[in-house]
Design a protein around this motif. Sequence first.
Motif, PDB file in Angstrom:
ATOM      1  N   ALA A  10       6.395  10.412   4.085  1.00 24.92           N
ATOM      2  CA  ALA A  10       7.298   9.764   4.853  1.00 24.92           C
ATOM      3  C   ALA A  10       8.028   8.968   3.838  1.00 24.92           C
ATOM      4  O   ALA A  10       8.086   8.815   2.111  1.00 24.92           O
ATOM      5  N   ASP A  11       9.415   8.075   4.560  1.00 28.81           N
ATOM      6  CA  ASP A  11      10.150   7.641   3.554  1.00 28.81           C
ATOM      7  C   ASP A  11       9.848   6.804   3.264  1.00 28.81           C
ATOM      8  O   ASP A  11       8.620   5.984   3.710  1.00 28.81           O
ATOM      9  N   GLN A  12      10.482   5.985   2.075  1.00 31.34           N
ATOM     10  CA  GLN A  12      10.106   5.247   1.143  1.00 31.34           C
ATOM     11  C   GLN A  12      10.693   3.875   1.630  1.00 31.34           C
ATOM     12  O   GLN A  12      11.625   4.066   2.517  1.00 31.34           O
ATOM     13  N   GLY A  13       9.903   2.867   2.213  1.00 34.81           N
ATOM     14  CA  GLY A  13      10.621   1.911   3.077  1.00 34.81           C
ATOM     15  C   GLY A  13      11.662   1.041   2.565  1.00 34.81           C
ATOM     16  O   GLY A  13      11.584   0.611   1.698  1.00 34.81           O
TER      17      GLY A  13
ATOM     18  N   GLN B   5       0.790  -1.470   0.395  1.00 32.73           N
ATOM     19  CA  GLN B   5      -0.244   0.104  -0.048  1.00 32.73           C
ATOM     20  C   GLN B   5       0.780   1.506  -0.335  1.00 32.73           C
ATOM     21  O   GLN B   5       2.035   1.724   0.482  1.00 32.73           O
ATOM     22  N   ALA B   6       0.053   2.551  -0.177  1.00 33.63           N
ATOM     23  CA  ALA B   6       1.380   3.874  -0.591  1.00 33.63           C
ATOM     24  C   ALA B   6       1.137   4.065   0.530  1.00 33.63           C
ATOM     25  O   ALA B   6       0.418   4.163   1.882  1.00 33.63           O
ATOM     26  N   LEU B   7       2.482   5.058   1.102  1.00 32.85           N
ATOM     27  CA  LEU B   7       3.020   5.409   2.588  1.00 32.85           C
ATOM     28  C   LEU B   7       2.360   6.768   2.519  1.00 32.85           C
ATOM     29  O   LEU B   7       1.420   7.559   1.208  1.00 32.85           O
ATOM     30  N   ASP B   8       2.105   7.152   3.803  1.00 31.55           N
ATOM     31  CA  ASP B   8       1.753   8.462   3.292  1.00 31.55           C
ATOM     32  C   ASP B   8       2.465   9.411   3.218  1.00 31.55           C
ATOM     33  O   ASP B   8       3.730   9.626   2.841  1.00 31.55           O
ATOM     34  N   PRO B   9       1.632  10.636   2.826  1.00 33.26           N
ATOM     35  CA  PRO B   9       2.534  11.219   2.135  1.00 33.26           C
ATOM     36  C   PRO B   9       3.575  12.393   2.930  1.00 33.26           C
ATOM     37  O   PRO B   9       3.777  12.088   3.743  1.00 33.26           O
TER      38      PRO B   9
END
Length: 174
Positions: free
Chosen positions: A155-158, A149-153
């Motif tokens: 946020a670092d890319q996991g 799922q997309a990260l919160d705006p």
Amino acid sequence: MVKMYGKGLWQGLAVTWRNLTRRSVTAGYPDVEPELPPRSRGVIALQEENCTSCMLCARECPSWCITIDSHKEVIPAPTEGGRDRSQNVLDRFDIDYSICMYCSICIEVCPFDALHWSPEFAYAEGDLKDLTHDMNRLRTWMDTVPPPQALDPGADQGKELQAYELTRATEEGL
Ligand code: SF4
Ligand code: SF4
């Protein structure tokens, strides 16, 4: 008190009439494919490269339906004077879907994101034995795993997403 004869019959007919006019909630599978949420628990996919044969999933599985075999291989030190490393190499990874409870514990406990849910569910078999999927078959399910799922705006890319994109790019030869 006046007794009403046939009351039960009229109540029954009312229920029948109500349901006759209601929209059907059943699907005509297999002629009509059901619309399932993308994160449905259909089948477990194995990303073999991520698996270290740590056995956590097999130990935590309440149904004992995961079988893992592996052997150790020594990787020589890249430079002189360095230390050789050893790593586990997976020989066998089976999941027996005839006893799996789809509880997701194996996926939750895997520390290396080697197991993922795929929404695919059409793998019924006529023989129980054929419901055991070996690691090659578990690997093929990876193609049907939805992307994370997309990260919160902001946020670092996991790390998981980076690994996922790298694997996909390698597979597609990008
Ligand atoms: S979903 Fe549950 S029962 Fe099925 S393999 Fe994983 S831990 Fe075992
Ligand atoms: S927990 Fe993950 S890394 Fe460990 S054996 Fe299971 S799939 Fe492999």
